[in-house]
Design a protein around this motif. Structure first.
Motif, PDB file in Angstrom:
ATOM      1  N   LEU A   1      -0.413   4.926   3.549  1.00  0.00           N
ATOM      2  CA  LEU A   1       0.446   4.706   2.390  1.00  0.00           C
ATOM      3  C   LEU A   1      -0.171   5.302   1.130  1.00  0.00           C
ATOM      4  O   LEU A   1       0.525   5.910   0.308  1.00  0.00           O
ATOM      5  CB  LEU A   1       0.713   3.211   2.190  1.00  0.00           C
ATOM      6  CG  LEU A   1       1.664   2.555   3.173  1.00  0.00           C
ATOM      7  CD1 LEU A   1       1.695   1.045   2.954  1.00  0.00           C
ATOM      8  CD2 LEU A   1       3.062   3.134   3.081  1.00  0.00           C
ATOM      9  N   LEU A   2      -1.470   5.162   0.974  1.00  0.00           N
ATOM     10  CA  LEU A   2      -2.163   5.733  -0.180  1.00  0.00           C
ATOM     11  C   LEU A   2      -2.027   7.254  -0.181  1.00  0.00           C
ATOM     12  O   LEU A   2      -1.642   7.852  -1.195  1.00  0.00           O
ATOM     13  CB  LEU A   2      -3.636   5.328  -0.169  1.00  0.00           C
ATOM     14  CG  LEU A   2      -4.507   5.939  -1.261  1.00  0.00           C
ATOM     15  CD1 LEU A   2      -4.065   5.449  -2.632  1.00  0.00           C
ATOM     16  CD2 LEU A   2      -5.961   5.619  -1.020  1.00  0.00           C
ATOM     17  N   LEU A   3      -2.318   7.882   0.946  1.00  0.00           N
ATOM     18  CA  LEU A   3      -2.226   9.346   1.027  1.00  0.00           C
ATOM     19  C   LEU A   3      -0.793   9.831   0.814  1.00  0.00           C
ATOM     20  O   LEU A   3      -0.559  10.819   0.103  1.00  0.00           O
ATOM     21  CB  LEU A   3      -2.767   9.835   2.372  1.00  0.00           C
ATOM     22  CG  LEU A   3      -4.265   9.632   2.590  1.00  0.00           C
ATOM     23  CD1 LEU A   3      -4.651   9.984   4.030  1.00  0.00           C
ATOM     24  CD2 LEU A   3      -5.070  10.456   1.599  1.00  0.00           C
ATOM     25  N   SER A   4       0.165   9.136   1.417  1.00  0.00           N
ATOM     26  CA  SER A   4       1.557   9.564   1.259  1.00  0.00           C
ATOM     27  C   SER A   4       1.997   9.443  -0.202  1.00  0.00           C
ATOM     28  O   SER A   4       2.734  10.288  -0.702  1.00  0.00           O
ATOM     29  CB  SER A   4       2.485   8.766   2.172  1.00  0.00           C
ATOM     30  OG  SER A   4       2.632   7.448   1.726  1.00  0.00           O
ATOM     31  N   ASN A   5       1.521   8.411  -0.890  1.00  0.00           N
ATOM     32  CA  ASN A   5       1.886   8.243  -2.289  1.00  0.00           C
ATOM     33  C   ASN A   5       1.241   9.282  -3.192  1.00  0.00           C
ATOM     34  O   ASN A   5       1.805   9.637  -4.229  1.00  0.00           O
ATOM     35  CB  ASN A   5       1.567   6.825  -2.752  1.00  0.00           C
ATOM     36  CG  ASN A   5       2.699   5.892  -2.421  1.00  0.00           C
ATOM     37  OD1 ASN A   5       3.697   5.881  -3.130  1.00  0.00           O
ATOM     38  ND2 ASN A   5       2.568   5.148  -1.345  1.00  0.00           N
ATOM     39  N   ILE A   6       0.083   9.765  -2.818  1.00  0.00           N
ATOM     40  CA  ILE A   6      -0.522  10.871  -3.577  1.00  0.00           C
ATOM     41  C   ILE A   6       0.382  12.097  -3.486  1.00  0.00           C
ATOM     42  O   ILE A   6       0.708  12.730  -4.500  1.00  0.00           O
ATOM     43  CB  ILE A   6      -1.949  11.166  -3.084  1.00  0.00           C
ATOM     44  CG1 ILE A   6      -2.878  10.002  -3.467  1.00  0.00           C
ATOM     45  CG2 ILE A   6      -2.457  12.491  -3.648  1.00  0.00           C
ATOM     46  CD1 ILE A   6      -4.247  10.061  -2.815  1.00  0.00           C
ATOM     47  N   PHE A   7       0.828  12.427  -2.271  1.00  0.00           N
ATOM     48  CA  PHE A   7       1.741  13.570  -2.107  1.00  0.00           C
ATOM     49  C   PHE A   7       3.063  13.324  -2.830  1.00  0.00           C
ATOM     50  O   PHE A   7       3.606  14.225  -3.480  1.00  0.00           O
ATOM     51  CB  PHE A   7       1.994  13.856  -0.627  1.00  0.00           C
ATOM     52  CG  PHE A   7       0.877  14.597   0.037  1.00  0.00           C
ATOM     53  CD1 PHE A   7       0.621  15.922  -0.246  1.00  0.00           C
ATOM     54  CD2 PHE A   7       0.072  13.966   0.964  1.00  0.00           C
ATOM     55  CE1 PHE A   7      -0.413  16.615   0.361  1.00  0.00           C
ATOM     56  CE2 PHE A   7      -0.967  14.634   1.582  1.00  0.00           C
ATOM     57  CZ  PHE A   7      -1.211  15.961   1.278  1.00  0.00           C
ATOM     58  N   MET A   8       3.600  12.107  -2.728  1.00  0.00           N
ATOM     59  CA  MET A   8       4.865  11.795  -3.370  1.00  0.00           C
ATOM     60  C   MET A   8       4.767  11.961  -4.886  1.00  0.00           C
ATOM     61  O   MET A   8       5.649  12.547  -5.514  1.00  0.00           O
ATOM     62  CB  MET A   8       5.290  10.366  -3.048  1.00  0.00           C
ATOM     63  CG  MET A   8       6.600   9.968  -3.703  1.00  0.00           C
ATOM     64  SD  MET A   8       6.906   8.200  -3.635  1.00  0.00           S
ATOM     65  CE  MET A   8       5.703   7.589  -4.789  1.00  0.00           C
TER      66      MET A   8
ATOM     67  N   THR B   1       1.970   2.870  -5.110  1.00  0.00           N
ATOM     68  CA  THR B   1       2.619   3.897  -5.935  1.00  0.00           C
ATOM     69  C   THR B   1       2.230   3.754  -7.398  1.00  0.00           C
ATOM     70  O   THR B   1       1.935   4.746  -8.075  1.00  0.00           O
ATOM     71  CB  THR B   1       4.152   3.813  -5.793  1.00  0.00           C
ATOM     72  OG1 THR B   1       4.508   4.100  -4.445  1.00  0.00           O
ATOM     73  CG2 THR B   1       4.854   4.785  -6.718  1.00  0.00           C
ATOM     74  N   LEU B   2       2.234   2.531  -7.904  1.00  0.00           N
ATOM     75  CA  LEU B   2       1.873   2.318  -9.310  1.00  0.00           C
ATOM     76  C   LEU B   2       0.421   2.679  -9.595  1.00  0.00           C
ATOM     77  O   LEU B   2       0.114   3.265 -10.640  1.00  0.00           O
ATOM     78  CB  LEU B   2       2.141   0.874  -9.712  1.00  0.00           C
ATOM     79  CG  LEU B   2       3.598   0.535  -9.939  1.00  0.00           C
ATOM     80  CD1 LEU B   2       3.756  -0.956 -10.166  1.00  0.00           C
ATOM     81  CD2 LEU B   2       4.152   1.317 -11.114  1.00  0.00           C
TER      82      LEU B   2
ATOM     83  N   CYS C   1       5.519  12.870   6.398  1.00  0.00           N
ATOM     84  CA  CYS C   1       4.688  12.935   7.619  1.00  0.00           C
ATOM     85  C   CYS C   1       3.624  11.842   7.636  1.00  0.00           C
ATOM     86  O   CYS C   1       3.099  11.510   8.698  1.00  0.00           O
ATOM     87  CB  CYS C   1       4.030  14.308   7.742  1.00  0.00           C
ATOM     88  SG  CYS C   1       5.198  15.617   8.137  1.00  0.00           S
ATOM     89  N   LEU C   2       3.299  11.283   6.494  1.00  0.00           N
ATOM     90  CA  LEU C   2       2.337  10.178   6.395  1.00  0.00           C
ATOM     91  C   LEU C   2       3.040   8.827   6.253  1.00  0.00           C
ATOM     92  O   LEU C   2       2.600   7.825   6.807  1.00  0.00           O
ATOM     93  CB  LEU C   2       1.394  10.408   5.217  1.00  0.00           C
ATOM     94  CG  LEU C   2       0.505  11.646   5.320  1.00  0.00           C
ATOM     95  CD1 LEU C   2      -0.140  11.940   3.983  1.00  0.00           C
ATOM     96  CD2 LEU C   2      -0.534  11.468   6.403  1.00  0.00           C
TER      97      LEU C   2
END
Length: 109
Positions: A7-14, A72-73, A45-46
């Motif tokens: 979730l952390l990695l996906s939110n960085i990309f988002m 996200t925040l 993908c994450l």
């Protein structure tokens, strides 16, 4: 823990996909959309495995969403201060405290 890391990695990309183009005003809109869409693909993908694994390991949908929002925040705050050079105000901390309270009640048995 795997769910949280994904979730952390996906939110960085988002965050990069949604807001990274803001300092690239010279980039035509169609290019910003295509680049953002490509970055968002990596986010999906994450995010999809994070939610699948989290759900199969005891998180319910509400808990996954609330966890994702808090991450996200945090990611956005770091991004906004470092990349967008926006000031951080005390009222944001108060807002985040209320959201953390929501997370507490979400996970309370």
């Amino acid at each position: 823990m795997r769910t949280i890391i994904l979730l952390l990695l996906s939110n960085i990309f988002m965050t990069i996909a949604w807001y990274g183009h803001l300092r690239q005003q010279h980039l035509p809109m169609w290019k910003a959309i295509l680049v953002s869409w490509g970055i968002a693909f990596l986010e999906y993908c994450l995010m999809v495995p994070a939610n699948r694994w989290g759900f199969s390991n005891g998180f319910n949908g509400f808990q996954l969403k609330m966890t994702q929002e808090v991450i996200t925040l945090i990611v956005f705050t770091v991004f906004a201060v470092i990349y967008l050079k926006e000031p951080f105000h005390w009222r944001y901390l108060v807002s985040f405290a209320f959201l953390l309270g929501a997370v507490y009640f979400m996970f309370k048995k």
